[in-house]
Enzyme design. Structure first.
Site, PDB file in Angstrom:
ATOM      1  N   HIS A 189     -46.630 -42.709 -17.157  1.00 52.19           N
ATOM      2  CA  HIS A 189     -47.813 -42.909 -18.016  1.00 52.19           C
ATOM      3  C   HIS A 189     -48.914 -41.910 -17.642  1.00 52.19           C
ATOM      4  O   HIS A 189     -49.472 -41.225 -18.496  1.00 52.19           O
ATOM      5  CB  HIS A 189     -48.353 -44.334 -17.850  1.00 52.19           C
TER       6      HIS A 189
ATOM      7  N   HIS B 285     -51.403 -38.658 -19.680  1.00 51.52           N
ATOM      8  CA  HIS B 285     -52.792 -38.208 -19.480  1.00 51.52           C
ATOM      9  C   HIS B 285     -52.934 -36.722 -19.161  1.00 51.52           C
ATOM     10  O   HIS B 285     -53.905 -36.087 -19.604  1.00 51.52           O
ATOM     11  CB  HIS B 285     -53.424 -38.975 -18.295  1.00 51.52           C
TER      12      HIS B 285
ATOM     13  N   GLU C 184     -57.273 -43.615 -23.739  1.00 44.95           N
ATOM     14  CA  GLU C 184     -55.982 -44.335 -23.764  1.00 44.95           C
ATOM     15  C   GLU C 184     -55.385 -44.429 -25.172  1.00 44.95           C
ATOM     16  O   GLU C 184     -54.182 -44.247 -25.329  1.00 44.95           O
ATOM     17  CB  GLU C 184     -56.150 -45.757 -23.210  1.00 44.95           C
TER      18      GLU C 184
ATOM     19  N   SER D 235     -47.419 -42.379 -24.287  1.00 47.87           N
ATOM     20  CA  SER D 235     -46.379 -42.789 -23.314  1.00 47.87           C
ATOM     21  C   SER D 235     -45.629 -44.026 -23.810  1.00 47.87           C
ATOM     22  O   SER D 235     -44.837 -44.609 -23.083  1.00 47.87           O
ATOM     23  CB  SER D 235     -47.021 -43.078 -21.949  1.00 47.87           C
TER      24      SER D 235
HETATM   25  N1  HBI Z   1     -57.000 -46.650 -11.318  1.00 43.06           N
HETATM   26  N2  HBI Z   1     -55.210 -45.335 -10.644  1.00 43.06           N
HETATM   27  C1  HBI Z   1     -55.993 -45.814 -11.631  1.00 43.06           C
HETATM   28  N3  HBI Z   1     -55.747 -45.461 -12.914  1.00 43.06           N
HETATM   29  C2  HBI Z   1     -56.528 -45.931 -13.939  1.00 43.06           C
HETATM   30  O1  HBI Z   1     -56.297 -45.584 -15.116  1.00 43.06           O
HETATM   31  C3  HBI Z   1     -57.605 -46.793 -13.642  1.00 43.06           C
HETATM   32  C4  HBI Z   1     -57.819 -47.134 -12.301  1.00 43.06           C
HETATM   33  N4  HBI Z   1     -58.825 -47.947 -12.003  1.00 43.06           N
HETATM   34  C5  HBI Z   1     -59.758 -48.455 -12.957  1.00 43.06           C
HETATM   35  C6  HBI Z   1     -59.419 -48.067 -14.354  1.00 43.06           C
HETATM   36  N5  HBI Z   1     -58.420 -47.257 -14.648  1.00 43.06           N
HETATM   37  C7  HBI Z   1     -60.266 -48.622 -15.475  1.00 43.06           C
HETATM   38  O2  HBI Z   1     -61.445 -49.129 -14.980  1.00 43.06           O
HETATM   39  C8  HBI Z   1     -60.586 -47.518 -16.483  1.00 43.06           C
HETATM   40  O3  HBI Z   1     -59.453 -47.468 -17.305  1.00 43.06           O
HETATM   41  C9  HBI Z   1     -61.783 -47.828 -17.329  1.00 43.06           C
HETATM   42 FE    FE Z   2     -53.987 -44.565 -18.573  1.00 41.99          FE
END
Ligand code: HBI
Ligand code: FE
Length: 284
Positions: free
Chosen positions: A135, A140, A181, A200
């Site tokens: 993903h 991304h 997203e 994804s």
């Molecule tokens: N941590 N590794 C990771 N990946 C994310 O997409 C992610 C996160 N922590 C918080 C978070 N996303 C969300 O708060 C955000 O999508 C807004």
């Molecule tokens: Fe994501």
């Protein structure tokens, strides 16, 4: 490292992944022992999506995909990171999984994109609740090779750290959800996907671009920040941008008044329609 449960979407759960190996900033060395089955699973996930991109994924995404290297096995993140640094000044860093919001946004604000380094189990092939390496990397990273999008992601990280201070995290996480997203972009004759959650997912890639069901509304920041979403169902509303340049422009002003306006109005159900919405109609 003791990691507090992370709220991802609406549910709080203990995060998956081995956080003991994470550094202070939650980054870690990428796993170097993927099994042959895991490499093959990554290759199968890529092949399934690659067959669906034509006519559904944004041109920018398709153009940048080769930068991920061959999809026959899980790449070394540092190799892709070097290519990304040359293209837009961003880096890829490995993380053990979901990390708390402040470290997450701090990484984005410093042009470091966190990529989870584990891959979903075979039983999760069609859907995994938390972001895995497929993903994060396939969904991304290609967009970050596009400068206006990379600038938007950096500004988002900086803005999100400020949002904590004005208690506007919920509003801003909706903007993340409906752009980074699940964002769509206008294209001749219809729309194309640029959001990682869409790119994804085989089912949502078809649904978001071709189904007559969902609302597709031109992105308005306050409208977006008012709109609720579900994390484990196809979106009932998608927000559409003209281009990554437009996305960067729309989100460059100071957000203070936008937060005030979003918080003063009601939260909107996921599938709602307002008189002022600019719907994108097309023959799917
Ligand atoms: N941590 N590794 C990771 N990946 C994310 O997409 C992610 C996160 N922590 C918080 C978070 N996303 C969300 O708060 C955000 O999508 C807004
Ligand atoms: Fe994501």
């Amino acid at each position: 490292m003791a990691v507090e449960p992370v709220v991802y979407g609406s549910s709080k759960r203990p995060p998956r992944g081995d956080y003991a190996r994470a550094h202070e900033d939650y980054t870690c060395e990428q796993n170097s022992e993927y099994s042959a089955e895991e490499h093959a699973r990554y290759a199968r996930l890529c092949e399934r999506q690659l067959a669906l991109l034509d006519g559904r994924a944004s041109d920018e995404f398709v153009a940048a995909l080769p930068h991920l290297g061959h999809h026959s096995k899980i790449p070394r993140l540092e190799t892709t990171s070097k290519r990304l640094m040359d293209a837009t000044g961003w880096q890829i860093v490995a993380v053990p999984g979901l990390i708390p919001e402040v470290p997450f946004f701090t990484l984005l604000a410093n042009k470091k994109f966190p990529v989870t380094d584990w891959i979903r189990k075979e039983s999760e092939f069609d859907y995994v609740v938390e972001p895995d390496i497929f993903h994060d990397l396939f969904g991304h990273v290609p967009q970050l090779f596009n400068q206006p999008y990379a600038d938007y992601m950096e500004a988002y990280g900086k803005g999100a750290l400020k949002a904590h201070a004005v208690d506007a995290c919920e509003q801003l996480s909706r903007l993340y959800w409906f752009t980074i997203e699940f964002g769509l972009m206008k294209a001749k004759g219809g729309v194309r996907a640029y959001g990682a959650g869409i790119l994804s997912s085989p089912g949502e890639l078809r649904h978001s671009v071709q189904s007559a069901q969902p609302n597709r509304i031109m992105l308005d920041i306050v409208r977006c920040m008012r709109t609720s979403y579900e994390i484990d169902a196809y979106q009932q509303t998608y927000f559409v941008i003209e281009s990554f340049e437009q996305l960067r422009e729309l989100t460059s002003p100071d957000f203070t008044e936008l937060y005030v306006a979003a918080k003063a109005a009601d939260v909107l159900p996921a599938g709602s329609s307002l008189a002022g919405d600019r719907h994108v109609m097309f023959a799917p």
